[in-house]
Design a protein around this motif. Structure first.
Motif, PDB file in Angstrom:
ATOM      1  N   PRO A 229       0.806  -1.229   0.000  1.00 24.00           N
ATOM      2  CA  PRO A 229       0.000   0.000   0.000  1.00 24.00           C
ATOM      3  C   PRO A 229       0.835   1.273   0.000  1.00 24.00           C
ATOM      4  CG  PRO A 229      -0.124  -1.104   2.145  1.00 24.00           C
ATOM      5  CD  PRO A 229       0.543  -2.060   1.201  1.00 24.00           C
ATOM      6  N   LEU A 230       1.972   1.261   0.709  1.00 28.23           N
ATOM      7  CA  LEU A 230       2.835   2.441   0.731  1.00 28.23           C
ATOM      8  C   LEU A 230       3.426   2.698  -0.651  1.00 28.23           C
ATOM      9  CD1 LEU A 230       4.765   1.916   4.094  1.00 28.23           C
ATOM     10  CD2 LEU A 230       2.983   3.604   3.633  1.00 28.23           C
ATOM     11  N   ALA A 231       3.889   1.630  -1.302  1.00 30.15           N
ATOM     12  CA  ALA A 231       4.498   1.778  -2.634  1.00 30.15           C
ATOM     13  C   ALA A 231       3.474   2.276  -3.652  1.00 30.15           C
ATOM     14  CB  ALA A 231       5.091   0.449  -3.085  1.00 30.15           C
ATOM     15  N   LEU A 232       2.258   1.754  -3.606  1.00 35.25           N
ATOM     16  CA  LEU A 232       1.229   2.172  -4.560  1.00 35.25           C
ATOM     17  C   LEU A 232       0.811   3.624  -4.336  1.00 35.25           C
ATOM     18  CD1 LEU A 232      -1.016  -1.021  -4.769  1.00 35.25           C
ATOM     19  CD2 LEU A 232       0.416  -0.065  -6.575  1.00 35.25           C
ATOM     20  N   LEU A 233       0.658   4.006  -3.077  1.00 31.96           N
ATOM     21  CA  LEU A 233       0.281   5.389  -2.767  1.00 31.96           C
ATOM     22  C   LEU A 233       1.392   6.377  -3.134  1.00 31.96           C
ATOM     23  CD1 LEU A 233      -1.491   4.908   0.672  1.00 31.96           C
ATOM     24  CD2 LEU A 233      -2.569   5.604  -1.472  1.00 31.96           C
ATOM     25  N   ALA A 234       2.622   5.876  -3.229  1.00 27.44           N
ATOM     26  CA  ALA A 234       3.756   6.747  -3.555  1.00 27.44           C
ATOM     27  C   ALA A 234       3.911   6.971  -5.057  1.00 27.44           C
ATOM     28  CB  ALA A 234       5.048   6.145  -3.000  1.00 27.44           C
ATOM     29  N   MET A 235       3.170   6.209  -5.866  1.00 26.67           N
ATOM     30  CA  MET A 235       3.341   6.283  -7.320  1.00 26.67           C
ATOM     31  C   MET A 235       2.411   7.323  -7.933  1.00 26.67           C
ATOM     32  SD  MET A 235       5.684   4.049  -8.045  1.00 26.67           S
ATOM     33  CE  MET A 235       5.533   3.501  -9.730  1.00 26.67           C
ATOM     34  N   PRO A 236       2.952   8.297  -8.675  1.00 22.24           N
ATOM     35  CA  PRO A 236       2.082   9.210  -9.420  1.00 22.24           C
ATOM     36  C   PRO A 236       1.258   8.435 -10.444  1.00 22.24           C
ATOM     37  CG  PRO A 236       4.344  10.041  -9.337  1.00 22.24           C
ATOM     38  CD  PRO A 236       4.373   8.632  -8.813  1.00 22.24           C
ATOM     39  N   GLU A 237       0.050   8.891 -10.699  1.00 22.31           N
ATOM     40  CA  GLU A 237      -0.839   8.173 -11.610  1.00 22.31           C
ATOM     41  C   GLU A 237      -0.222   8.018 -13.003  1.00 22.31           C
ATOM     42  OE1 GLU A 237      -5.472   8.361 -13.217  1.00 22.31           O
ATOM     43  OE2 GLU A 237      -4.767   9.775 -11.686  1.00 22.31           O
ATOM     44  N   TRP A 238       0.409   9.054 -13.507  1.00 23.32           N
ATOM     45  CA  TRP A 238       0.969   8.998 -14.866  1.00 23.32           C
ATOM     46  C   TRP A 238       2.081   7.956 -14.978  1.00 23.32           C
ATOM     47  CZ3 TRP A 238       6.143   9.708 -15.610  1.00 23.32           C
ATOM     48  CH2 TRP A 238       6.876  10.388 -14.623  1.00 23.32           C
ATOM     49  N   LEU A 239       2.833   7.755 -13.900  1.00 22.29           N
ATOM     50  CA  LEU A 239       3.936   6.790 -13.933  1.00 22.29           C
ATOM     51  C   LEU A 239       3.404   5.362 -13.985  1.00 22.29           C
ATOM     52  CD1 LEU A 239       6.943   6.226 -13.892  1.00 22.29           C
ATOM     53  CD2 LEU A 239       6.922   6.459 -11.401  1.00 22.29           C
ATOM     54  N   LEU A 240       2.366   5.074 -13.207  1.00 20.64           N
ATOM     55  CA  LEU A 240       1.758   3.746 -13.260  1.00 20.64           C
ATOM     56  C   LEU A 240       1.142   3.483 -14.634  1.00 20.64           C
ATOM     57  CD1 LEU A 240      -0.047   3.158  -9.838  1.00 20.64           C
ATOM     58  CD2 LEU A 240       1.853   1.869 -10.795  1.00 20.64           C
ATOM     59  N   GLU A 241       0.497   4.499 -15.197  1.00 16.71           N
ATOM     60  CA  GLU A 241      -0.090   4.343 -16.528  1.00 16.71           C
ATOM     61  C   GLU A 241       0.993   4.050 -17.564  1.00 16.71           C
ATOM     62  OE1 GLU A 241      -2.232   7.966 -17.031  1.00 16.71           O
ATOM     63  OE2 GLU A 241      -4.080   7.179 -16.136  1.00 16.71           O
ATOM     64  N   LYS A 242       2.153   4.688 -17.409  1.00 15.04           N
ATOM     65  CA  LYS A 242       3.264   4.469 -18.339  1.00 15.04           C
ATOM     66  C   LYS A 242       3.819   3.060 -18.189  1.00 15.04           C
ATOM     67  CE  LYS A 242       5.642   6.446 -21.569  1.00 15.04           C
ATOM     68  NZ  LYS A 242       4.971   6.940 -22.787  1.00 15.04           N
ATOM     69  N   ILE A 243       3.945   2.603 -16.947  1.00 15.17           N
ATOM     70  CA  ILE A 243       4.471   1.257 -16.691  1.00 15.17           C
ATOM     71  C   ILE A 243       3.578   0.196 -17.319  1.00 15.17           C
ATOM     72  CG2 ILE A 243       4.886  -0.460 -14.878  1.00 15.17           C
ATOM     73  CD1 ILE A 243       5.781   1.879 -13.070  1.00 15.17           C
ATOM     74  N   PHE A 244       2.255   0.388 -17.199  1.00 12.17           N
ATOM     75  CA  PHE A 244       1.313  -0.610 -17.704  1.00 12.17           C
ATOM     76  C   PHE A 244       0.735  -0.234 -19.062  1.00 12.17           C
ATOM     77  CE2 PHE A 244       1.320  -1.364 -13.104  1.00 12.17           C
ATOM     78  CZ  PHE A 244       1.530  -2.741 -13.101  1.00 12.17           C
ATOM     79  N   GLU A 245       1.473   0.559 -19.811  1.00 14.66           N
ATOM     80  CA  GLU A 245       1.037   0.967 -21.155  1.00 14.66           C
ATOM     81  C   GLU A 245       1.057  -0.190 -22.151  1.00 14.66           C
ATOM     82  OE1 GLU A 245       1.634   5.074 -23.464  1.00 14.66           O
ATOM     83  OE2 GLU A 245       3.458   3.890 -23.365  1.00 14.66           O
ATOM     84  N   PRO A 246       2.073  -1.076 -22.139  1.00 15.37           N
ATOM     85  CA  PRO A 246       2.051  -2.225 -23.069  1.00 15.37           C
ATOM     86  C   PRO A 246       0.790  -3.067 -22.877  1.00 15.37           C
ATOM     87  CG  PRO A 246       4.216  -2.001 -22.050  1.00 15.37           C
ATOM     88  CD  PRO A 246       3.301  -1.047 -21.328  1.00 15.37           C
ATOM     89  N   LYS A 247       0.169  -3.461 -23.977  1.00 16.26           N
ATOM     90  CA  LYS A 247      -1.118  -4.160 -23.914  1.00 16.26           C
ATOM     91  C   LYS A 247      -1.092  -5.445 -23.087  1.00 16.26           C
ATOM     92  CE  LYS A 247      -3.297  -2.252 -28.034  1.00 16.26           C
ATOM     93  NZ  LYS A 247      -3.916  -2.539 -29.349  1.00 16.26           N
ATOM     94  N   PRO A 248      -0.052  -6.295 -23.200  1.00 13.53           N
ATOM     95  CA  PRO A 248      -0.057  -7.513 -22.375  1.00 13.53           C
ATOM     96  C   PRO A 248      -0.048  -7.209 -20.873  1.00 13.53           C
ATOM     97  CG  PRO A 248       1.552  -7.688 -24.147  1.00 13.53           C
ATOM     98  CD  PRO A 248       1.083  -6.270 -24.135  1.00 13.53           C
ATOM     99  N   LEU A 249       0.744  -6.189 -20.467  1.00 14.25           N
ATOM    100  CA  LEU A 249       0.789  -5.818 -19.058  1.00 14.25           C
ATOM    101  C   LEU A 249      -0.545  -5.221 -18.616  1.00 14.25           C
ATOM    102  CD1 LEU A 249       4.336  -4.247 -18.520  1.00 14.25           C
ATOM    103  CD2 LEU A 249       3.484  -6.454 -17.715  1.00 14.25           C
ATOM    104  N   LYS A 250      -1.131  -4.419 -19.492  1.00 14.65           N
ATOM    105  CA  LYS A 250      -2.421  -3.789 -19.158  1.00 14.65           C
ATOM    106  C   LYS A 250      -3.501  -4.852 -18.970  1.00 14.65           C
ATOM    107  CE  LYS A 250      -3.379   0.134 -21.082  1.00 14.65           C
ATOM    108  NZ  LYS A 250      -3.769   1.196 -22.049  1.00 14.65           N
ATOM    109  N   LEU A 251      -3.504  -5.848 -19.857  1.00 12.80           N
ATOM    110  CA  LEU A 251      -4.493  -6.925 -19.754  1.00 12.80           C
ATOM    111  C   LEU A 251      -4.271  -7.746 -18.487  1.00 12.80           C
ATOM    112  CD1 LEU A 251      -6.816  -8.566 -21.004  1.00 12.80           C
ATOM    113  CD2 LEU A 251      -5.082  -9.898 -22.245  1.00 12.80           C
ATOM    114  N   MET A 252      -3.003  -8.069 -18.205  1.00  9.17           N
ATOM    115  CA  MET A 252      -2.669  -8.833 -16.998  1.00  9.17           C
ATOM    116  C   MET A 252      -3.096  -8.069 -15.747  1.00  9.17           C
ATOM    117  SD  MET A 252       1.051 -10.348 -15.920  1.00  9.17           S
ATOM    118  CE  MET A 252       1.305 -10.911 -17.602  1.00  9.17           C
TER     119      MET A 252
END
Length: 290
Positions: free
Chosen positions: A103-126
């Motif tokens: 929970p601490l790590a997730l709350l520390a992540m800016p929304e745009w950074l998480l969106e960038k990390i999970f931008e590839p379609k396979p990761l987004k689907l997973m």
């Protein structure tokens, strides 16, 4: 993970490991690299990304706390003693990795950074599949329970590669389990809010109880791995240590879930109170649940 080795391979007499054993310079280096990457990406380099903003001070402090917990679990004596000698230390390590860190790590992540990390379609689907509340809750709690079945646990602890793989899977499952509660993504906030979020947290607390109860109330030592470990304290045998480990896990889990439940309930109550006010008395800035 960390400084773990094959089953009890060459622990030093009396439980005194070397500096490298106790403080894992490799994990220290990994922690430092992660910190540098985070502060670069959410600081000076954020301008290279579209619609990206720097991390807030709150996010930075939460990330530092998450890194401290990560190093405490994987690079400190908790890891060394948990792998070689004490089941209770192993359970403390797991408590940190599965209940405090995500929970601490997730709350520390800016929304745009998480969106960038999970931008590839396979990761987004997973991500979409694994973070569905029912899937996430059942996946993490099932994996956690299976891991503590004695023959699975003994096999994993006796094989460094197998243990590392299982721990990585469990940590990822823990992040998926926490995602519906604390993910900063806007779409996720619409998916699970208010009473649904309270029910989800409560359900996770119920699902993990049988595994903890099995460990705490077992009538005999369950794990051969720790029964054959060197005994550090005359009055602290494997059976007593096993019960202590189960209690530590349950107390940490209850404390974290209880704190989150109280916070979510407070936010939900505040929303409900705001909705009951006449339009001219409602605050101009809407309350955003995080």
């Amino acid at each position: 993970m960390g400084n773990n080795h094959q089953q009890h391979d060459m622990p030093t007499a009396g439980g005194l490991g070397s500096f490298s054993d106790l403080w894992s310079p490799d994990i220290m280096l990994v922690t430092l690299i992660i910190a540098i990457l985070y502060f670069l990406l959410t600081g000076p380099l954020h301008k290279r990304f579209i619609n990206a903003a720097p991390a807030t001070n709150r996010q930075r402090w939460l990330f530092v706390l998450a890194l401290i917990l990560f190093y405490a679990a994987e690079g400190s004596p908790i890891s060394y003693y948990g792998h070689h000698y004490l089941f209770s230390m192993h359970m403390l390590q797991q408590s940190i990795l599965y209940f405090a860190l995500p929970p601490l790590a997730l709350l520390a992540m800016p929304e745009w950074l998480l969106e960038k990390i999970f931008e590839p379609k396979p990761l987004k689907l997973m991500l979409k599949i694994s973070t569905q509340p029912l899937v996430a809750a059942l996946m993490f709690n099932s994996l956690f329970s299976f891991y503590h079945v004695p023959f699975i646990f003994d096999s994993a602890m006796s094989n460094h590669t197998l243990m590392t793989i299982y721990h990585i899977i469990l940590v990822l499952a823990a992040f998926a389990m926490w995602w519906p509660i604390v993910s900063p993504l806007s779409d996720n906030k619409k998916q699970l809010a208010g009473l649904k979020k309270l029910t989800y947290i409560f359900a996770n607390g119920v699902l993990i109880t049988p595994a903890c109860a099995l460990i705490i109330f077992a009538g005999e030592p369950l794990y051969n791995y720790y029964m054959s470990a060197p005994q550090l304290f005359v009055t602290h045998d494997a059976f007593y240590d096993q019960r202590l480990g189960g209690i530590i896990m349950k107390l940490v889990q209850e404390a974290v879930y209880g704190s989150v439940l109280a916070y979510v309930f407070y936010n939900w109550y505040k929303h409900e109170k705001q909705d009951d006010l006449p339009m001219d008395q409602q605050p101009s800035v809407p309350i955003v649940e995080r």
